[in-house]
Design an enzyme around this catalytic site. Structure first.
Site, PDB file in Angstrom:
ATOM      1  N   LYS A 104       1.114  -1.271   0.184  1.00 30.91           N
ATOM      2  CA  LYS A 104       0.021   0.001   0.080  1.00 30.91           C
ATOM      3  C   LYS A 104       0.881   1.265   0.097  1.00 30.91           C
ATOM      4  O   LYS A 104       1.952   1.226   0.774  1.00 30.91           O
ATOM      5  CB  LYS A 104      -0.811  -0.292   1.352  1.00 30.91           C
ATOM      6  CG  LYS A 104      -1.921   1.107   1.306  1.00 30.91           C
ATOM      7  CD  LYS A 104      -2.703   0.846   2.736  1.00 30.91           C
ATOM      8  CE  LYS A 104      -3.746   2.113   2.738  1.00 30.91           C
ATOM      9  NZ  LYS A 104      -4.568   1.735   4.075  1.00 30.91           N
ATOM     10  N   SER A 139      -9.594   1.785   3.107  1.00 33.17           N
ATOM     11  CA  SER A 139      -8.461   2.369   2.211  1.00 33.17           C
ATOM     12  C   SER A 139      -7.626   1.704   1.341  1.00 33.17           C
ATOM     13  O   SER A 139      -6.925   2.027   0.410  1.00 33.17           O
ATOM     14  CB  SER A 139      -7.888   3.587   3.023  1.00 33.17           C
ATOM     15  OG  SER A 139      -7.022   2.801   4.035  1.00 33.17           O
ATOM     16  N   SER A 182      -9.572  -0.809   7.131  1.00 38.36           N
ATOM     17  CA  SER A 182      -9.119  -0.678   5.901  1.00 38.36           C
ATOM     18  C   SER A 182      -8.333  -1.861   5.302  1.00 38.36           C
ATOM     19  O   SER A 182      -8.066  -1.754   4.185  1.00 38.36           O
ATOM     20  CB  SER A 182      -8.104   0.608   5.981  1.00 38.36           C
ATOM     21  OG  SER A 182      -8.815   1.683   5.686  1.00 38.36           O
TER      22      SER A 182
END
Ligand code: GLN
Length: 466
Positions: free
Chosen positions: A74, A149, A173
């Site tokens: 990420k 996210s 997330s």
């Protein structure tokens, strides 16, 4: 699904594939993907590392289990020399000066990072639409959001572009996008994995979390990343979770679920009936199931967002264009800060900074922030009492199925409420895993603090039960 890591490891060792071909294939797939999962590709370094693995194998040297395994990161983790943008304009051109501990451990084990993955900017969001790189599209239906996210990370795993990805979970997330894309996603106990080098969102709930297609791969990656780290004082030493240790589940006798998560109009009727059907299957295996009382979803969501906004306002105050980020010159220093921040942060991030600073300010902090802290203590206490009665808590991951791209942006409050089932476990700092089973967006398995092993055991049990 069986362990992809073990399968690829055997193929490499038996010379059925080369690491270079494997990495090249995945890089090509990432390059061509239309789901918007990529912020930057690490192609040159990945191919260099792959060549080294191939040379070792050709030499007859043995390789470790993670050696040569392609993975994704990420875009909120520092990896020295790579762009680390947090999907923001502010850090669009920022390159990491050092490497996050969790990533360092994977690199030391020989895993090969392919990609910095698209996500909601600074972790702010539940749909991966709050990004300068374009909304991430769901792996199953590209008209829908990927969740957030860590949306890019979940989609890359679902599409087999990466074998596993490292997401970050502050309030859901990792778990929510895992549920939206039908893969496994773990938020370990807070402090089990070092946060050093993970861009801070809400430091008191931020967790490093692996996303993968099997429980075994989650276990392998979790073991490698875990451990006490002098660079993060909230970390603790944890025992390695053995492969055989999670195959039996005799020690799980009682499972609980929160009545009010299910008995509400806010839940999709299909998710509700699927969840209740899953409960019946668990009961049929001789496990006692208890319905538990818990805080209202609105209380959980407002407590989480109060603390998360306060912490992010404080954490992001360092991003003013002086030491990091795209500076926009104003007439004087104060103007420079103001214009740099207002032009370079997204609307959603600014909403959180303004909200966070407001609730930390004099006249508001007692009423709101301190009340949030008190509620958090009560939530933790509630969990402690629950885990005296049950071994595992099971819940849906989300009240609803993924919305269409564009919908969540219209109504931030509705988006916050979609986190109703994940944020409570974050406030409690508990280990919790999404399994792609039971409901359209999966099931969430939670245990008491530092009982990550039990979570994986129950996941294996569910694999054969549902
Ligand atoms: N959707 C939640 C939020 O926006 C959780 C995000 C996260 O875990 N980073 O705060």
């Amino acid at each position: 699904m069986d362990s992809q890591i073990r399968k690829i490891h055997h193929q490499l060792v038996n010379k059925e594939i080369t690491c270079t071909d494997l990495v090249q294939e995945r890089l090509d797939a990432l390059k061509q993907n239309t789901n918007n999962t990529v912020n930057s590709l690490l192609d040159t370094s990945a191919l260099d590392l792959a060549a080294k693995v191939d040379a070792k194998i050709a030499n007859g040297d043995s390789i470790g289990l993670l050696e040569g395994i392609p993975f994704g990161i990420k875009d909120v983790y520092m990896v020295q020399g790579t762009y680390t943008t947090a999907s923001s304009d502010l850090l669009k051109n920022y390159k990491s000066a050092y490497t996050a501990t969790a990533i360092r451990k994977l690199l030391d084990a020989g895993a090969i990072p392919l990609v910095k993955e698209n996500c909601d900017s600074f972790g702010h969001g539940s749909s991966s639409e709050n990004t300068i790189f374009g909304a991430v599209k769901n792996a199953v239906n590209s008209n829908l959001v990927a969740g957030g996210s860590s949306g890019g990370s979940a989609v890359n795993v679902a599409k087999d572009y990466t074998v596993f990805s490292v997401g970050g979970d502050t309030g859901g997330s990792v778990r929510q996008p895992a549920g939206y894309n039908n893969v496994y996603g773990l938020k370990p106990t807070y402090g089990r994995i070092s946060r050093f080098g993970l861009m801070a969102y809400a430091s008191s709930t931020d967790c490093v979390g692996p996303i993968a297609k099997s429980i075994e791969d989650i276990r392998i990656v979790l073991n490698v990343m875990s451990g006490k780290d002098g660079k993060d004082q909230t970390t603790y030493a944890s025992a390695e979770i053995p492969q055989n240790g999670i195959l039996t589940s005799e020690d799980i006798k009682t499972v609980g679920y929160f009545k009010n998560f299910i008995e509400t109009d806010a839940i999709d009727s299909q998710i509700k009936s699927d969840f209740l059907a899953a409960i019946e299957k668990i009961k049929a295996k001789g496990i006692q199931v208890k319905a538990l009382d818990f805080f209202e979803s609105e209380t959980l969501v407002s407590t989480y967002y109060t603390l998360a906004m306060a912490e992010t306002a404080s954490n992001l105050s360092r991003l003013d264009g002086t030491n990091y980020g795209n500076r926009i010159e104003g007439d004087n220093l104060k103007d420079t800060y103001a214009v740099t921040r207002s032009e370079n942060f997204s609307e959603e991030t600014k909403r959180r900074i303004v909200g966070g600073n407001q609730l930390l300010s004099q006249g508001f902090s007692d009423e709101i922030y301190l009340k949030g802290l008190k509620l958090r203590d009560q939530i933790s206490e509630n969990f402690e009492n629950d885990f005296k009665e049950v071994d595992i808590i099971i819940s849906p991951v989300t009240p609803n199925t993924p919305p269409k791209i564009g919908e969540s942006l219209k109504d931030p409050l509705a988006m916050y409420l979609s986190d109703a089932y994940t944020v409570g476990f974050s406030l409690g700092q508990l280990p919790t895993l999404t399994v792609p089973k039971g409901t359209a967006t999966g099931l969430q398995i939670t245990a008491a603090k530092n009982n990550d092993e039990l979570v994986l055991k129950f996941a294996n049990f569910l694999k054969d039960t549902i």
